[in-house]
Design a protein around this motif. Structure first.
Motif, PDB file in Angstrom:
ATOM      1  N   ARG A   1     -35.921  15.618  24.823  1.00 36.86           N
ATOM      2  CA  ARG A   1     -35.511  15.701  23.423  1.00 36.86           C
ATOM      3  C   ARG A   1     -36.110  16.968  22.809  1.00 36.86           C
ATOM      4  O   ARG A   1     -37.296  17.200  22.886  1.00 36.86           O
ATOM      5  CB  ARG A   1     -36.030  14.486  22.655  1.00 36.86           C
ATOM      6  CG  ARG A   1     -35.514  14.437  21.253  1.00 36.86           C
ATOM      7  CD  ARG A   1     -35.884  13.120  20.618  1.00 36.86           C
ATOM      8  NE  ARG A   1     -35.469  13.162  19.247  1.00 36.86           N
ATOM      9  CZ  ARG A   1     -35.067  12.127  18.582  1.00 36.86           C
ATOM     10  NH1 ARG A   1     -35.056  10.936  19.140  1.00 36.86           N
ATOM     11  NH2 ARG A   1     -34.715  12.223  17.333  1.00 36.86           N
TER      12      ARG A   1
ATOM     13  N   CYS B   1     -22.807  12.199  12.284  1.00 39.73           N
ATOM     14  CA  CYS B   1     -24.231  11.825  12.272  1.00 39.73           C
ATOM     15  C   CYS B   1     -24.834  11.888  10.860  1.00 39.73           C
ATOM     16  O   CYS B   1     -25.133  10.868  10.260  1.00 39.73           O
ATOM     17  CB  CYS B   1     -24.959  12.766  13.234  1.00 39.73           C
ATOM     18  SG  CYS B   1     -26.722  12.613  13.259  1.00 39.73           S
TER      19      CYS B   1
ATOM     20  N   ARG C   1     -22.037  17.495  13.788  1.00 36.55           N
ATOM     21  CA  ARG C   1     -23.159  16.613  13.438  1.00 36.55           C
ATOM     22  C   ARG C   1     -22.963  16.029  12.043  1.00 36.55           C
ATOM     23  O   ARG C   1     -23.322  14.882  11.794  1.00 36.55           O
ATOM     24  CB  ARG C   1     -24.489  17.372  13.518  1.00 36.55           C
ATOM     25  CG  ARG C   1     -24.864  17.754  14.950  1.00 36.55           C
ATOM     26  CD  ARG C   1     -26.306  18.217  15.041  1.00 36.55           C
ATOM     27  NE  ARG C   1     -27.207  17.079  14.939  1.00 36.55           N
ATOM     28  CZ  ARG C   1     -28.070  16.869  13.960  1.00 36.55           C
ATOM     29  NH1 ARG C   1     -28.156  17.738  12.969  1.00 36.55           N
ATOM     30  NH2 ARG C   1     -28.831  15.810  13.949  1.00 36.55           N
TER      31      ARG C   1
ATOM     32  N   ASN D   1     -28.221  13.358  17.373  1.00 40.36           N
ATOM     33  CA  ASN D   1     -29.590  13.788  17.076  1.00 40.36           C
ATOM     34  C   ASN D   1     -30.322  14.243  18.324  1.00 40.36           C
ATOM     35  O   ASN D   1     -31.119  15.174  18.276  1.00 40.36           O
ATOM     36  CB  ASN D   1     -30.367  12.643  16.406  1.00 40.36           C
ATOM     37  CG  ASN D   1     -30.137  12.632  14.900  1.00 40.36           C
ATOM     38  OD1 ASN D   1     -29.845  13.669  14.302  1.00 40.36           O
ATOM     39  ND2 ASN D   1     -30.253  11.472  14.286  1.00 40.36           N
ATOM     40  N   GLU D   2     -30.032  13.635  19.428  1.00 38.03           N
ATOM     41  CA  GLU D   2     -30.743  13.963  20.668  1.00 38.03           C
ATOM     42  C   GLU D   2     -30.181  15.206  21.362  1.00 38.03           C
ATOM     43  O   GLU D   2     -30.836  15.774  22.218  1.00 38.03           O
ATOM     44  CB  GLU D   2     -30.664  12.780  21.643  1.00 38.03           C
ATOM     45  CG  GLU D   2     -31.543  11.629  21.224  1.00 38.03           C
ATOM     46  CD  GLU D   2     -31.395  10.442  22.152  1.00 38.03           C
ATOM     47  OE1 GLU D   2     -32.151   9.486  21.973  1.00 38.03           O
ATOM     48  OE2 GLU D   2     -30.520  10.477  23.050  1.00 38.03           O
TER      49      GLU D   2
ATOM     50  N   LYS E   1     -24.772   8.505  16.284  1.00 40.10           N
ATOM     51  CA  LYS E   1     -25.783   9.176  15.455  1.00 40.10           C
ATOM     52  C   LYS E   1     -26.978   9.569  16.329  1.00 40.10           C
ATOM     53  O   LYS E   1     -27.445  10.704  16.281  1.00 40.10           O
ATOM     54  CB  LYS E   1     -26.202   8.226  14.326  1.00 40.10           C
ATOM     55  CG  LYS E   1     -27.025   8.857  13.250  1.00 40.10           C
ATOM     56  CD  LYS E   1     -27.087   7.928  12.046  1.00 40.10           C
ATOM     57  CE  LYS E   1     -27.765   8.588  10.879  1.00 40.10           C
ATOM     58  NZ  LYS E   1     -29.197   8.724  11.035  1.00 40.10           N
ATOM     59  N   GLN E   2     -27.411   8.645  17.135  1.00 38.71           N
ATOM     60  CA  GLN E   2     -28.538   8.920  18.025  1.00 38.71           C
ATOM     61  C   GLN E   2     -28.171  10.033  19.016  1.00 38.71           C
ATOM     62  O   GLN E   2     -28.943  10.960  19.249  1.00 38.71           O
ATOM     63  CB  GLN E   2     -28.902   7.633  18.767  1.00 38.71           C
ATOM     64  CG  GLN E   2     -30.154   7.780  19.613  1.00 38.71           C
ATOM     65  CD  GLN E   2     -30.382   6.549  20.480  1.00 38.71           C
ATOM     66  OE1 GLN E   2     -29.788   5.488  20.237  1.00 38.71           O
ATOM     67  NE2 GLN E   2     -31.224   6.694  21.485  1.00 38.71           N
ATOM     68  N   LEU E   3     -26.961   9.948  19.565  1.00 37.59           N
ATOM     69  CA  LEU E   3     -26.516  10.961  20.527  1.00 37.59           C
ATOM     70  C   LEU E   3     -26.527  12.350  19.897  1.00 37.59           C
ATOM     71  O   LEU E   3     -27.007  13.321  20.485  1.00 37.59           O
ATOM     72  CB  LEU E   3     -25.106  10.615  21.022  1.00 37.59           C
ATOM     73  CG  LEU E   3     -24.461  11.631  21.958  1.00 37.59           C
ATOM     74  CD1 LEU E   3     -25.183  11.681  23.294  1.00 37.59           C
ATOM     75  CD2 LEU E   3     -22.990  11.324  22.166  1.00 37.59           C
TER      76      LEU E   3
ATOM     77  N   SER F   1     -26.023  13.895  28.068  1.00 39.30           N
ATOM     78  CA  SER F   1     -27.289  13.249  27.709  1.00 39.30           C
ATOM     79  C   SER F   1     -27.919  12.543  28.906  1.00 39.30           C
ATOM     80  O   SER F   1     -29.121  12.346  28.943  1.00 39.30           O
ATOM     81  CB  SER F   1     -27.106  12.290  26.540  1.00 39.30           C
ATOM     82  OG  SER F   1     -26.509  11.108  26.984  1.00 39.30           O
TER      83      SER F   1
ATOM     84  N   ASP G   1     -23.798   4.228  18.629  1.00 37.89           N
ATOM     85  CA  ASP G   1     -24.929   5.125  18.960  1.00 37.89           C
ATOM     86  C   ASP G   1     -24.588   6.620  18.854  1.00 37.89           C
ATOM     87  O   ASP G   1     -25.305   7.469  19.355  1.00 37.89           O
ATOM     88  CB  ASP G   1     -25.533   4.792  20.339  1.00 37.89           C
ATOM     89  CG  ASP G   1     -24.693   5.284  21.539  1.00 37.89           C
ATOM     90  OD1 ASP G   1     -23.625   5.869  21.320  1.00 37.89           O
ATOM     91  OD2 ASP G   1     -25.125   5.082  22.685  1.00 37.89           O
TER      92      ASP G   1
ATOM     93  N   ARG H   1     -22.152  13.066  25.544  1.00 42.74           N
ATOM     94  CA  ARG H   1     -22.593  11.772  26.073  1.00 42.74           C
ATOM     95  C   ARG H   1     -22.895  11.905  27.574  1.00 42.74           C
ATOM     96  O   ARG H   1     -23.923  11.434  28.054  1.00 42.74           O
ATOM     97  CB  ARG H   1     -21.499  10.714  25.835  1.00 42.74           C
ATOM     98  CG  ARG H   1     -21.952   9.292  26.030  1.00 42.74           C
ATOM     99  CD  ARG H   1     -20.867   8.314  25.631  1.00 42.74           C
ATOM    100  NE  ARG H   1     -20.610   8.251  24.209  1.00 42.74           N
ATOM    101  CZ  ARG H   1     -21.418   7.662  23.327  1.00 42.74           C
ATOM    102  NH1 ARG H   1     -22.522   7.094  23.731  1.00 42.74           N
ATOM    103  NH2 ARG H   1     -21.103   7.639  22.046  1.00 42.74           N
TER     104      ARG H   1
END
Ligand code: SF4
Ligand code: SF4
Length: 391
Positions: free
Chosen positions: A384, A340, A336, A257-258, A253-255, A378, A251, A375
């Motif tokens: 977001r 990502c 990134r 991006n967020e 990539k998601q982290l 988040s 995860d 992380r």
């Protein structure tokens, strides 16, 4: 050896006393050998001619912003891991002349193109390096045009085609290594011609290709004993358990991006010098620029390709002006990209866990720590947010 051919996929044993035969076999096949050598206080991949030039009984001590060589087990030759350079410096040189021409009566006459592609054998390539070579193969368009998004690079393709890779598995991971988090080490999974696991008396040799098998025919190999194979497996298990760093990779990539507007980026920006060291030592970074030069008469012209860095402000210029004006923006862009957006470009990670960017960062910025901070952040920053253009 008997007449029997050595099968690809087999494992053999090379006694330490016969290691020099590798050099003779490679020289006989016309290879120039690039291997580990102590230069300027670090183990670097350099042209070498014999075993005597290799480090012996030396290990490295690595941490954030820290690299020192120290005494290791006198019988071992590969206790250190990656130094500041690797095969990338040869496949994608920091400076490559593209062409030279001169002006002749209103005409441009071409004098020279890029240098001739050398036939190189790399000795001591680490598993994370093999993974990095695989990443750059995608970047520069080797083999499978379906896996890359850039134009293929002919000089790279030729030198890669010629090159022979002799890997060495890492039995003692360095303080900044985290290849196990990506599954890119400490044991080579593929992409090599031969892969060695060092024991005190010699090396368990995995044969990975037909070229590797042909080379192995010239060596005084024997079948490894059950105890040797067991010891080699045990060493790999221990190495996996003793990584210097860890990175939680699912995860990511998601982290990334967020977390674009998280305040954690301000914190790393206060420490980062934007020096670009991390990009210069990274085995997957591929940014470059092209520069033209001439002599004082303006008659002799050269065009040269140089490595560039996304940490350089000038490199962020587009037709609309500079895109990333702050260190915050440039560090964020780099991290990134690695963790990502590389997936979007090349369908793989831009990081292989070699740890070089941590070791050679003058202020010891550690991407595994920065990712962990994001992380933890988040869970605090629920909202977001979008990207600030021009930062
Ligand atoms: S992260 Fe470290 S090595 Fe990279 S640009 Fe910043 S200070 Fe330099
Ligand atoms: S980002 Fe750092 S750890 Fe990852 S491959 Fe590049 S230099 Fe190695």
């Amino acid at each position: 050896m008997t007449d029997q051919k050595i099968p690809v996929g087999s494992r053999q044993f090379l006694p330490r006393s016969a290691f020099e035969e590798l050099f003779a076999a490679l020289h006989k096949e016309g290879y120039s050998i690039v291997g580990p050598k102590v230069t300027d206080g670090a183990v670097r991949m350099q042209p070498i001619g014999s075993v005597a030039e290799m480090p012996q009984g030396i290990r490295d001590n690595q941490d954030g912003g820290f690299y020192r060589l120290e005494e290791g087990e006198p019988e071992l030759w590969f206790e250190y891991v990656v130094g500041p350079n690797g095969p990338k410096e040869f496949f994608f040189p920091a400076q490559l002349p593209l062409f030279e021409f001169h002006v002749q009566g209103g005409r441009f006459d071409l004098d020279a193109g890029p240098p001739q592609v050398p036939k190189l054998a790399f000795l001591g390539v680490r598993p994370c390096e093999l993974a990095a070579i695989d990443v750059q193969d995608r970047v520069f368009g080797r083999d499978d045009p379906g896996t890359f998004r850039c134009e293929s690079e002919p000089w790279y393709l030729q030198i890669r085609q010629e090159a022979l890779l002799i890997a060495v598995n890492c039995t003692r991971p360095g303080g900044t290594c985290f290849c196990a988090s990506w599954g890119t080490g400490p044991e080579a999974a593929g992409g090599y011609d031969l892969a060695l696991t060092e024991l005190k008396d010699g090396f368990v040799v995995a044969v990975g290709s037909k070229r590797g098998a042909a080379l192995a025919e010239n060596l005084s190999l024997r079948a490894p004993s059950g105890a040797e194979l067991e010891l080699a497996t045990l060493k790999m298990e221990l190495a996996r358990e003793h990584m210097g760093r860890q990175l939680e990779t699912p995860d990511l990539k998601q982290l990334l991006n967020e977390s674009i507007e998280f305040p954690e980026w301000d914190d790393v920006a206060r420490r980062c010098l934007s020096c670009g060291n991390c990009t210069m030592v990274c085995p997957t970074c591929f940014c470059c620029t092209v520069s033209d030069g001439s002599d004082l008469s303006g008659q002799e012209i050269t065009r040269t390709r140089f490595w560039e860095s996304c940490f350089s402000h000038q490199f962020t210029y587009t037709i609309a002006g500079p895109e990333r004006n702050t260190i915050r923006g440039r560090y964020r862009h780099w991290l990134r990209h690695k963790l990502c957006t590389w997936w979007d470009q090349f369908e793989c990670s831009g990081c292989v866990g070699c740890g070089r960017c941590i070791t050679w960062c003058p202020v010891g910025i550690d991407l595994t720590e920065e990712a962990q901070r994001l992380r933890e952040g988040s869970t605090k920053h629920k909202k977001r947010l979008g990207v600030s253009h021009g930062e």
